[in-house]
Design an enzyme around this catalytic site. Structure first.
Site, PDB file in Angstrom:
ATOM      1  N   ARG A  36       0.897  -1.404  -0.115  1.00 43.82           N
ATOM      2  CA  ARG A  36      -0.178   0.021   0.176  1.00 43.82           C
ATOM      3  C   ARG A  36       0.751   1.180  -0.001  1.00 43.82           C
ATOM      4  O   ARG A  36       0.245   2.283  -0.416  1.00 43.82           O
ATOM      5  CB  ARG A  36      -0.895   0.026   1.179  1.00 43.82           C
ATOM      6  CG  ARG A  36      -2.277   0.820   1.011  1.00 43.82           C
ATOM      7  CD  ARG A  36      -3.155   0.916   2.109  1.00 43.82           C
ATOM      8  NE  ARG A  36      -3.504  -0.163   2.769  1.00 43.82           N
ATOM      9  CZ  ARG A  36      -3.147  -0.707   4.055  1.00 43.82           C
ATOM     10  NH1 ARG A  36      -2.429   0.066   4.709  1.00 43.82           N
ATOM     11  NH2 ARG A  36      -3.529  -1.762   4.467  1.00 43.82           N
ATOM     12  N   TYR A  94     -13.659  23.067 -11.803  1.00 44.77           N
ATOM     13  CA  TYR A  94     -14.143  21.703 -12.542  1.00 44.77           C
ATOM     14  C   TYR A  94     -15.141  21.339 -11.789  1.00 44.77           C
ATOM     15  O   TYR A  94     -15.233  21.312 -10.660  1.00 44.77           O
ATOM     16  CB  TYR A  94     -12.835  20.917 -12.497  1.00 44.77           C
ATOM     17  CG  TYR A  94     -12.980  19.620 -12.902  1.00 44.77           C
ATOM     18  CD1 TYR A  94     -13.220  19.101 -14.353  1.00 44.77           C
ATOM     19  CD2 TYR A  94     -12.718  18.465 -11.939  1.00 44.77           C
ATOM     20  CE1 TYR A  94     -13.160  18.067 -14.883  1.00 44.77           C
ATOM     21  CE2 TYR A  94     -12.713  17.207 -12.744  1.00 44.77           C
ATOM     22  CZ  TYR A  94     -13.080  16.878 -13.789  1.00 44.77           C
ATOM     23  OH  TYR A  94     -13.130  15.594 -14.460  1.00 44.77           O
ATOM     24  N   ASP A 146      -5.683  23.466  -8.471  1.00 39.30           N
ATOM     25  CA  ASP A 146      -5.728  22.349  -9.482  1.00 39.30           C
ATOM     26  C   ASP A 146      -5.029  22.895 -10.773  1.00 39.30           C
ATOM     27  O   ASP A 146      -5.303  23.680 -11.422  1.00 39.30           O
ATOM     28  CB  ASP A 146      -7.236  22.213 -10.131  1.00 39.30           C
ATOM     29  CG  ASP A 146      -7.603  21.213 -11.074  1.00 39.30           C
ATOM     30  OD1 ASP A 146      -6.454  20.827 -11.772  1.00 39.30           O
ATOM     31  OD2 ASP A 146      -8.725  20.368 -11.047  1.00 39.30           O
ATOM     32  N   LYS A 164      -4.413  13.193 -17.891  1.00 37.25           N
ATOM     33  CA  LYS A 164      -4.548  14.093 -19.077  1.00 37.25           C
ATOM     34  C   LYS A 164      -3.111  13.954 -19.587  1.00 37.25           C
ATOM     35  O   LYS A 164      -2.665  13.055 -20.039  1.00 37.25           O
ATOM     36  CB  LYS A 164      -5.072  15.499 -18.383  1.00 37.25           C
ATOM     37  CG  LYS A 164      -6.199  15.468 -17.514  1.00 37.25           C
ATOM     38  CD  LYS A 164      -7.452  15.247 -18.285  1.00 37.25           C
ATOM     39  CE  LYS A 164      -8.478  14.735 -17.547  1.00 37.25           C
ATOM     40  NZ  LYS A 164      -8.967  15.885 -16.721  1.00 37.25           N
TER      41      LYS A 164
HETATM   42  C1  PLP Z   1     -10.142  15.590 -15.657  1.00 34.26           C
HETATM   43  C2  PLP Z   1      -9.673  16.965 -14.590  1.00 34.26           C
HETATM   44  C3  PLP Z   1      -9.647  16.359 -13.352  1.00 34.26           C
HETATM   45  C4  PLP Z   1     -10.131  15.192 -12.811  1.00 34.26           C
HETATM   46  O1  PLP Z   1      -9.365  14.118 -13.165  1.00 34.26           O
HETATM   47  P1  PLP Z   1      -9.576  12.748 -13.349  1.00 34.26           P
HETATM   48  O2  PLP Z   1      -8.328  11.726 -13.466  1.00 34.26           O
HETATM   49  O3  PLP Z   1     -10.436  12.666 -14.577  1.00 34.26           O
HETATM   50  O4  PLP Z   1     -10.411  12.282 -12.069  1.00 34.26           O
HETATM   51  C5  PLP Z   1      -9.411  17.389 -12.438  1.00 34.26           C
HETATM   52  N1  PLP Z   1      -9.369  18.769 -12.688  1.00 34.26           N
HETATM   53  C6  PLP Z   1      -9.268  19.018 -13.973  1.00 34.26           C
HETATM   54  C7  PLP Z   1      -9.162  20.627 -14.388  1.00 34.26           C
HETATM   55  C8  PLP Z   1      -9.615  18.013 -14.914  1.00 34.26           C
HETATM   56  O5  PLP Z   1      -9.697  18.520 -16.370  1.00 34.26           O
END
Ligand code: PLP
Length: 413
Positions: free
Chosen positions: A71, A125, A197, A222
């Protein structure tokens, strides 16, 4: 752990991602460090000990890079953490989570306690907003939204109970730039924690900690993954916040598979050149869209006359292929006819992959304190599109958008 050669930001971005996290101990064996290029995939739940004395002492060595139990990861995951920390100046360490949303949750649970107020950018988001409005609410944390474009709105939103601010720049869907250093100065003066973020630019495009952010969150799904085949998130933190972040991740059992960590490392190695390519194509598309009679506004901070361009220029060293635009009038049906007519853009969520994607965007449906469309746009200009520009040739993507405009015009008549 920010001690490898990649911490030196004077190296170029593609050089940095090529060398990030490649410690000899992750890619070799005793007596032959750096024996291979990539860390092997250590599939492991159990870690073995030579004797009961060592077993008993295992939990005491709760630091990164020590074997204990699956873990807490193995060298494959540690190499990825190391690489991400190395790319983020000012980070004391990085934790991994099974998705970007799980990473945001990890950041919130680290900082917030019942009775606290979380201030959140109104263009955050959507799933981040949902966390504030449901889970955090149920745990006694109040989320209040503020206009991200008015630094004074943040200033006025602070109260005695404000514990943290969630920032995002550019904002999801509409790509408005926020003045992050100004927001951080306000927060710091009041002892409020800043969580950002930073998925859009990532550490190559925006060095979050250097600009004042305490805790920086990224969806690795992403650009880092980059191939639309894995889900993962990360949180990096400054010295002050790294230990509590790690404690919360361990308490809540956050772990990613070594196979996925290996894929993320593979993606990371080409990230700088992919970002450069998709950002350049996105800008070419944005410039083309700006000239179109069907389009009222293009959402792309790299465009010289876009609203937050001066902030992007001042604070950012890179961009990506995520952008959007709003149609001049029309209907939802016409907007959807445009999307359905595209042949090179897949219809689907997410972004940052090698392939281009498109989705309808309805920013108005997720705003609390700001208007959409904003005052300087006509109220009929509400139908928007989000484009995640991939690695295809710009001319082909523009030709595809061009032919789809005909479908929009036909549906608008
Ligand atoms: C896609 C996204 C997330 C979340 O990511 P996941 O890996 O899909 O959970 C968070 N913030 C932004 C700006 C995003 O575009």
């Amino acid at each position: 752990m920010n001690d490898d050669k990649t911490g030196k930001t004077k190296l170029g971005p593609q050089t940095r991602v090529t060398h990030a996290g490649r410690r000899g101990e992750w890619t070799g064996v005793e007596g032959h460090p750096s024996a291979v290029v990539n860390p092997p995939i250590w599939r492991a739940s159990t870690h073995l000990y030579p004797n009961t004395k060592a077993l008993k002492e295992g939990p005491k060595n709760n630091c990164d890079g020590r074997f204990f139990y699956g873990r807490r990861g193995s060298p494959t995951q540690w190499a990825l953490c190391d690489a991400l920390t190395g790319l983020e100046p000012g980070a004391a360490g990085t934790m991994l989570y099974p998705s970007g949303v799980a990473a945001l949750t990890g950041a919130f649970l680290t900082v917030l306690r019942p009775g606290d107020v979380l201030l959140m950018s109104d263009h955050a988001y959507e799933p981040t907003r949902a966390l504030g409005q449901t889970l955090l609410k149920d745990f006694g944390v109040e989320t209040r939204f503020f206009d991200p474009l008015e630094t004074s709105a943040l200033d006025e939103a602070f109260c005695e109970r404000t514990r943290a601010v969630l920032l995002e720049s550019p904002g999801s869907l509409t790509m408005e730039m926020q003045d992050i250093p100004a927001a951080c100065r306000l927060a710091k003066a009041r002892g409020v924690v800043t969580i950002m973020d930073n998925t859009w630019a990532g550490p190559l495009g925006f060095t979050a900690h250097e600009h004042g952010i305490d805790i920086s969150v990224m969806s690795l799904t992403k650009h880092v993954g980059g191939h639309s085949d894995l889900m993962m998130g990360s949180v990096s933190a400054t010295e002050e916040w790294y230990a509590p972040l790690r404690r919360m991740a361990q308490l809540t059992g956050q772990v990613v598979s070594p196979d996925d960590a290996s894929l993320a490392l593979r993606g990371l190695r080409t990230m700088a050149m992919r970002l450069e390519r998709s950002a350049a194509t996105a800008l070419a598309i944005a410039e083309w869209l700006e000239e179109r009679p069907e389009v009222t506004r293009v959402f792309c901070p790299m465009l010289p006359d876009s609203p937050g361009h001066h902030i992007w220029k001042r604070d950012f060293t890179g961009a990506c292929g995520l952008m959007g635009f709003a149609f001049r009038g029309g209907t939802a049906e016409a907007r959807n006819a445009f999307i359905d007519a595209l042949t090179l853009f897949g219809i689907g969520y997410s972004w940052g992959g090698f392939e281009s994607l498109v989705t309808p965007a309805d920013p108005g449906s997720i705003r609390t304190v700001t208007l959409w469309p904003p005052m300087d746009m006509a109220h009929t200009d509400q139908f928007a599109v989000r484009l995640a520009v991939g690695l295809e040739d710009a001319a082909d993507l523009i030709a595809d958008l061009d032919q789809a405009m005909a479908a929009w015009r036909a549906a608008s008549e």
